[in-house]
Design an enzyme around this catalytic site. Structure first.
Site: not given
Length: 480
Positions: A123, A219-220, A403, A455
């Site tokens: 996120g 991701s984060y 991605d 992703h």
């Protein structure tokens, strides 16, 4: 400055398709706001390395809570479910009333012989349960009717016992009774709360205390995973509480370095025919990636680069977008087809009162992501990754090659900064007589690509993702 803010907002709208909330949107929202608000760069992690006087974290009594957390049956789940599943809350700060929600699934057979995995979505501020469990690597996916589930034959609980943690507080079902907590959330607090969660979770599930433990995310979680791992290592050395048997970490399409110091984003756009030659040249002429400084001319070309992308799903540049996000009177979904409107079905399911009761969750207006005023974040986590590698920990990075949010080229630039010695050179790996991706093994780190994935690697290529993670957990080569 206002001109820059307007450009940032426009880039965000063009890139992220604001109509659907996902971790790609929140990731880009974060690093665009970073650049616009003189985002503070904490030296907490450097200080943590020097700290010697650790004290044990809060541990609550856990008697009887394991049995209370066991799920009898999820509404709409298919028949013949052959594994145990649990869900509930663990308090990480009793004074603030802060508690994190988890969903845990064991392997179908002989769970005591399999490792323990913690999965984290990014996120920052997006749900590891809603996205990770219900759309990626969990045992079930939600059908188009928003009421029933179908089995994921390539779920990762086939090879590990998996915890999905909604973190930080405020994400999904996790909460705090102190609303100001949500204004003090950042990398540091997230790592500390996740560590406190783990120590308490192991008290609730003591049979896993000595189990090999791995942290995996996307991701984060490129920040979450190494920071939590580092926190565990230092606390293992300096406290007298449970030693967590951490063996390795793996991160997919991981946000490791700030976009201002990584030209990999724009190399990817250009090399995949998403940008013009003129825009690519302008970015590499006016953007100072070496020092991470952003001039007005640089930002003008960055704005143009995102404008040129058009209306595509940047999490998978070749996938269709969700054009009609409504429930449909049909079931019988297939894990081999990722419906672009899956977010709609999943959110409806998790907002059903019967589902929330089955999960032992507080009545919640559940949303996949929560916006935060993120308080701290280093510009790069490579120093933390280097410390983990030096400790002998297994470190894998993997990338879906479709991605554009955190593209494979950005990850390769980050790895190249480490100047690692190559142990086994770049090669293709195979599954079902097809190239599944590529792998290169460095001294201390392995990098894997997953062909045809975006992703969300386990959503786009579930079988290849399972093969890859089995190789990581068991320490065996990817298939030749």
């Amino acid at each position: 400055m206002q001109k820059f803010l307007n450009l940032i907002l426009l880039c965000l709208l063009l890139l992220c398709n604001i109509s659907s909330a996902n971790q790609g949107i929140y990731l880009h929202r974060l690093f665009n706001s970073r650049r616009s608000s003189n985002f503070p760069l904490s030296d907490y992690w450097a200080k943590l390395h020097e700290k010697k006087d650790y004290s044990p974290v809060y541990i609550a009594p856990q008697d009887g809570l394991l049995q209370a957390d066991k799920i009898d049956k999820l509404p709409g789940q298919p028949g013949n479910v052959d594994f145990d599943q649990y869900a509930g809350y663990i308090t990480v700060d009793p004074q603030a009333g802060r508690a994190l929600f988890y969903y845990f699934v064991e392997t179908p057979v002989n769970s005591s012989t399999y490792p323990l995995v913690l999965w984290l979505n990014g996120g920052p501020g997006c749900s590891s349960f809603g996205y990770g469990a219900m759309e990626e690597l969990g045992p079930f996916r939600v059908n188009r009717d928003g009421k029933t589930l179908f089995r994921n034959n390539y779920a990762w609980n086939n090879v590990a016992n998996v915890i999905f943690l909604e973190s930080p507080a405020g994400v999904g079902f996790s909460y705090s009774n102190t609303s100001s907590d949500y204004d003090r959330t950042g990398d540091t607090s997230t790592a500390n709360d996740s560590y406190t969660f783990l120590v308490n979770w192991l008290e609730r599930f003591p049979q896993f205390k000595t189990r090999d433990f791995y942290i995996i995310g996307e991701s984060y979680a490129g920040h979450y995973v190494p920071q939590l791992a580092y926190t565990i290592l230092l606390n293992n050395k300096n406290t007298n509480q449970t030693v967590i048997n951490l063996k390795g970490i793996s991160m997919g399409n991981a946000y490791i370095e700030d976009w201002t110091i990584s030209p990999g984003y724009y190399d990817y756009f250009w090399s995949h025919a998403l940008n013009s030659d003129e825009t690519h040249k302008g970015i590499f002429t006016f953007c100072d990636f070496l020092n991470g400084t952003v001039s007005e001319k640089c930002y003008n070309f960055v704005h143009k680069a995102y404008n040129e992308l058009g209306d595509i799903d940047t999490t998978n540049i070749y996938a269709p977008k969700c054009r009609n996000p409504v429930l449909k009177n049909s079931s019988g979904g297939s894990v081999n087809f990722h419906d672009p409107c899956s977010d709609t079905y999943m959110e409806y399911y998790l907002n059903t009162a019967e589902v929330q009761r089955a999960l032992h969750a507080k009545p919640t207006n559940w949303t996949g992501c929560r916006p935060y005023n993120w308080t701290d974040m280093p510009i790069t986590v490579l120093p933390i990754i280097q410390n983990l590698m030096a400790s002998g920990m297994k470190v894998w990075l993997y990338s879906g090659d479709l991605d554009a949010n955190v593209p494979v080229t950005a990850t390769r630039y980050a790895i190249n900064r480490l100047k690692l010695q190559i142990k086994n050179t770049w090669r293709a790996w195979y599954l079902n007589d097809e190239v599944g991706g590529y792998v290169v093994e460095y001294k201390g780190l392995t990098f894997v690509t997953v062909r045809g994935a975006g992703h969300l690697v386990p959503s786009d290529q579930p079988q290849r993702a399972l093969t890859m993670i089995l190789s990581f957990l068991q320490g065996i080569p990817l298939p030749f």
